[in-house]
Scaffold this motif. Sequence first.
Motif, PDB file in Angstrom:
ATOM      1  N   ALA A 214       3.730 -17.652  -3.518  1.00 57.53           N
ATOM      2  CA  ALA A 214       3.960 -16.310  -2.971  1.00 57.53           C
ATOM      3  C   ALA A 214       5.420 -16.091  -2.588  1.00 57.53           C
ATOM      4  O   ALA A 214       6.108 -17.010  -2.154  1.00 57.53           O
ATOM      5  N   GLU A 215       5.870 -14.864  -2.791  1.00 60.40           N
ATOM      6  CA  GLU A 215       7.199 -14.491  -2.347  1.00 60.40           C
ATOM      7  C   GLU A 215       7.097 -14.077  -0.884  1.00 60.40           C
ATOM      8  O   GLU A 215       6.034 -13.750  -0.405  1.00 60.40           O
ATOM      9  N   GLU A 216       8.222 -14.088  -0.209  1.00 65.01           N
ATOM     10  CA  GLU A 216       8.238 -13.738   1.204  1.00 65.01           C
ATOM     11  C   GLU A 216       8.704 -12.306   1.384  1.00 65.01           C
ATOM     12  O   GLU A 216       9.386 -11.760   0.533  1.00 65.01           O
ATOM     13  N   GLY A 217       8.378 -11.752   2.538  1.00 67.06           N
ATOM     14  CA  GLY A 217       8.949 -10.467   2.912  1.00 67.06           C
ATOM     15  C   GLY A 217       8.071  -9.278   2.625  1.00 67.06           C
ATOM     16  O   GLY A 217       6.979  -9.393   2.068  1.00 67.06           O
ATOM     17  N   THR A 218       8.579  -8.125   3.030  1.00 65.32           N
ATOM     18  CA  THR A 218       7.877  -6.870   2.813  1.00 65.32           C
ATOM     19  C   THR A 218       8.852  -5.871   2.197  1.00 65.32           C
ATOM     20  O   THR A 218      10.064  -6.000   2.362  1.00 65.32           O
ATOM     21  N   ILE A 219       8.312  -4.914   1.476  1.00 66.36           N
ATOM     22  CA  ILE A 219       9.110  -3.848   0.881  1.00 66.36           C
ATOM     23  C   ILE A 219       8.493  -2.533   1.327  1.00 66.36           C
ATOM     24  O   ILE A 219       7.292  -2.314   1.149  1.00 66.36           O
ATOM     25  N   ALA A 220       9.310  -1.688   1.934  1.00 65.92           N
ATOM     26  CA  ALA A 220       8.812  -0.395   2.409  1.00 65.92           C
ATOM     27  C   ALA A 220       9.242   0.710   1.454  1.00 65.92           C
ATOM     28  O   ALA A 220      10.354   0.703   0.938  1.00 65.92           O
ATOM     29  N   PHE A 221       8.343   1.656   1.209  1.00 67.89           N
ATOM     30  CA  PHE A 221       8.653   2.861   0.425  1.00 67.89           C
ATOM     31  C   PHE A 221       7.733   3.956   0.917  1.00 67.89           C
ATOM     32  O   PHE A 221       6.548   3.729   1.142  1.00 67.89           O
TER      33      PHE A 221
ATOM     34  N   THR B 261       3.997  -0.031   3.173  1.00 70.41           N
ATOM     35  CA  THR B 261       4.646  -1.338   3.290  1.00 70.41           C
ATOM     36  C   THR B 261       3.883  -2.314   2.411  1.00 70.41           C
ATOM     37  O   THR B 261       2.670  -2.504   2.577  1.00 70.41           O
ATOM     38  N   LEU B 262       4.596  -2.914   1.469  1.00 71.46           N
ATOM     39  CA  LEU B 262       4.012  -3.905   0.574  1.00 71.46           C
ATOM     40  C   LEU B 262       4.390  -5.284   1.109  1.00 71.46           C
ATOM     41  O   LEU B 262       5.570  -5.591   1.247  1.00 71.46           O
ATOM     42  N   ASP B 263       3.376  -6.083   1.449  1.00 72.53           N
ATOM     43  CA  ASP B 263       3.592  -7.428   1.978  1.00 72.53           C
ATOM     44  C   ASP B 263       3.444  -8.409   0.818  1.00 72.53           C
ATOM     45  O   ASP B 263       2.349  -8.625   0.308  1.00 72.53           O
ATOM     46  N   LEU B 264       4.577  -8.999   0.400  1.00 74.15           N
ATOM     47  CA  LEU B 264       4.575  -9.865  -0.778  1.00 74.15           C
ATOM     48  C   LEU B 264       3.807 -11.163  -0.538  1.00 74.15           C
ATOM     49  O   LEU B 264       3.107 -11.639  -1.423  1.00 74.15           O
ATOM     50  N   ALA B 265       3.934 -11.744   0.643  1.00 74.32           N
ATOM     51  CA  ALA B 265       3.255 -13.008   0.932  1.00 74.32           C
ATOM     52  C   ALA B 265       1.742 -12.810   1.025  1.00 74.32           C
ATOM     53  O   ALA B 265       0.967 -13.585   0.471  1.00 74.32           O
ATOM     54  N   ALA B 266       1.329 -11.749   1.717  1.00 73.71           N
ATOM     55  CA  ALA B 266      -0.112 -11.487   1.893  1.00 73.71           C
ATOM     56  C   ALA B 266      -0.711 -10.750   0.697  1.00 73.71           C
ATOM     57  O   ALA B 266      -1.920 -10.581   0.613  1.00 73.71           O
ATOM     58  N   ARG B 267       0.162 -10.302  -0.238  1.00 72.35           N
ATOM     59  CA  ARG B 267      -0.281  -9.530  -1.408  1.00 72.35           C
ATOM     60  C   ARG B 267      -1.114  -8.329  -0.977  1.00 72.35           C
ATOM     61  O   ARG B 267      -2.190  -8.073  -1.508  1.00 72.35           O
ATOM     62  N   SER B 268      -0.600  -7.605   0.041  1.00 72.70           N
ATOM     63  CA  SER B 268      -1.354  -6.466   0.560  1.00 72.70           C
ATOM     64  C   SER B 268      -0.455  -5.246   0.717  1.00 72.70           C
ATOM     65  O   SER B 268       0.764  -5.361   0.781  1.00 72.70           O
ATOM     66  N   LEU B 269      -1.096  -4.085   0.798  1.00 78.05           N
ATOM     67  CA  LEU B 269      -0.400  -2.817   0.962  1.00 78.05           C
ATOM     68  C   LEU B 269      -0.957  -2.120   2.195  1.00 78.05           C
ATOM     69  O   LEU B 269      -2.168  -2.054   2.382  1.00 78.05           O
ATOM     70  N   ALA B 270      -0.048  -1.625   3.031  1.00 82.47           N
ATOM     71  CA  ALA B 270      -0.466  -0.837   4.191  1.00 82.47           C
ATOM     72  C   ALA B 270       0.155   0.547   4.074  1.00 82.47           C
ATOM     73  O   ALA B 270       1.288   0.690   3.640  1.00 82.47           O
ATOM     74  N   CYS B 271      -0.624   1.564   4.421  1.00 83.32           N
ATOM     75  CA  CYS B 271      -0.152   2.944   4.422  1.00 83.32           C
ATOM     76  C   CYS B 271      -0.383   3.501   5.820  1.00 83.32           C
ATOM     77  O   CYS B 271      -1.519   3.585   6.266  1.00 83.32           O
ATOM     78  N   ASN B 272       0.711   3.853   6.487  1.00 86.12           N
ATOM     79  CA  ASN B 272       0.619   4.328   7.871  1.00 86.12           C
ATOM     80  C   ASN B 272      -0.221   3.371   8.721  1.00 86.12           C
ATOM     81  O   ASN B 272      -1.055   3.791   9.512  1.00 86.12           O
ATOM     82  N   GLY B 273      -0.022   2.073   8.509  1.00 88.44           N
ATOM     83  CA  GLY B 273      -0.729   1.074   9.296  1.00 88.44           C
ATOM     84  C   GLY B 273      -2.134   0.735   8.817  1.00 88.44           C
ATOM     85  O   GLY B 273      -2.747  -0.182   9.316  1.00 88.44           O
ATOM     86  N   ARG B 274      -2.656   1.480   7.834  1.00 88.83           N
ATOM     87  CA  ARG B 274      -3.998   1.207   7.294  1.00 88.83           C
ATOM     88  C   ARG B 274      -3.873   0.325   6.059  1.00 88.83           C
ATOM     89  O   ARG B 274      -3.000   0.552   5.223  1.00 88.83           O
TER      90      ARG B 274
ATOM     91  N   LEU C  80      -3.952   5.609  -5.032  1.00 91.81           N
ATOM     92  CA  LEU C  80      -3.883   4.800  -3.824  1.00 91.81           C
ATOM     93  C   LEU C  80      -2.698   5.167  -2.927  1.00 91.81           C
ATOM     94  O   LEU C  80      -2.802   5.098  -1.711  1.00 91.81           O
ATOM     95  N   ILE C  81      -1.558   5.555  -3.528  1.00 93.60           N
ATOM     96  CA  ILE C  81      -0.349   5.735  -2.712  1.00 93.60           C
ATOM     97  C   ILE C  81       0.123   7.176  -2.563  1.00 93.60           C
ATOM     98  O   ILE C  81       0.952   7.452  -1.714  1.00 93.60           O
ATOM     99  N   GLU C  82      -0.399   8.086  -3.389  1.00 96.70           N
ATOM    100  CA  GLU C  82       0.055   9.476  -3.332  1.00 96.70           C
ATOM    101  C   GLU C  82      -0.915  10.335  -2.514  1.00 96.70           C
ATOM    102  O   GLU C  82      -2.125  10.246  -2.719  1.00 96.70           O
TER     103      GLU C  82
END
Length: 107
Positions: A7-14, A18-31, A85-87
């Motif tokens: 797994a890669e580390e870190g998160t990417i926000a757009f 927020t895309l969490d690279l290590a957890a392989r998860s996506l959060a939208c407004n905290g959900r 999922l994101i729009e």
Amino acid sequence: SVPGAPAEEGTIAFGPHTLDLAARSLACNGRNVALTTGEFSLLRVFAQYPGQPLAREKLMMLARGRDHEVFDRAIDVQVSRLRKLIEPDPANARLLLTESGGYRLQA
């Protein structure tokens, strides 16, 4: 990176995401938003190249590695799923935009 690699580390926000690279998860407004492995791989590629137009062939290569077969429309189907999922309004995309020959994540 290679699919299945450590797994890669870190998160990417757009946008509100927020895309969490290590957890392989996506959060939208905290959900938390459930992603398939393919959706995560593709979204990771977009997030790593924000604002940059990416051709379908390059997206497949970056998301799936060298062992992909090119089904031109397969990437379109995945982008359409990601938009749902994101729009807020997938029919009028503001984050994941269509470019000639490919797509771009609005930075």
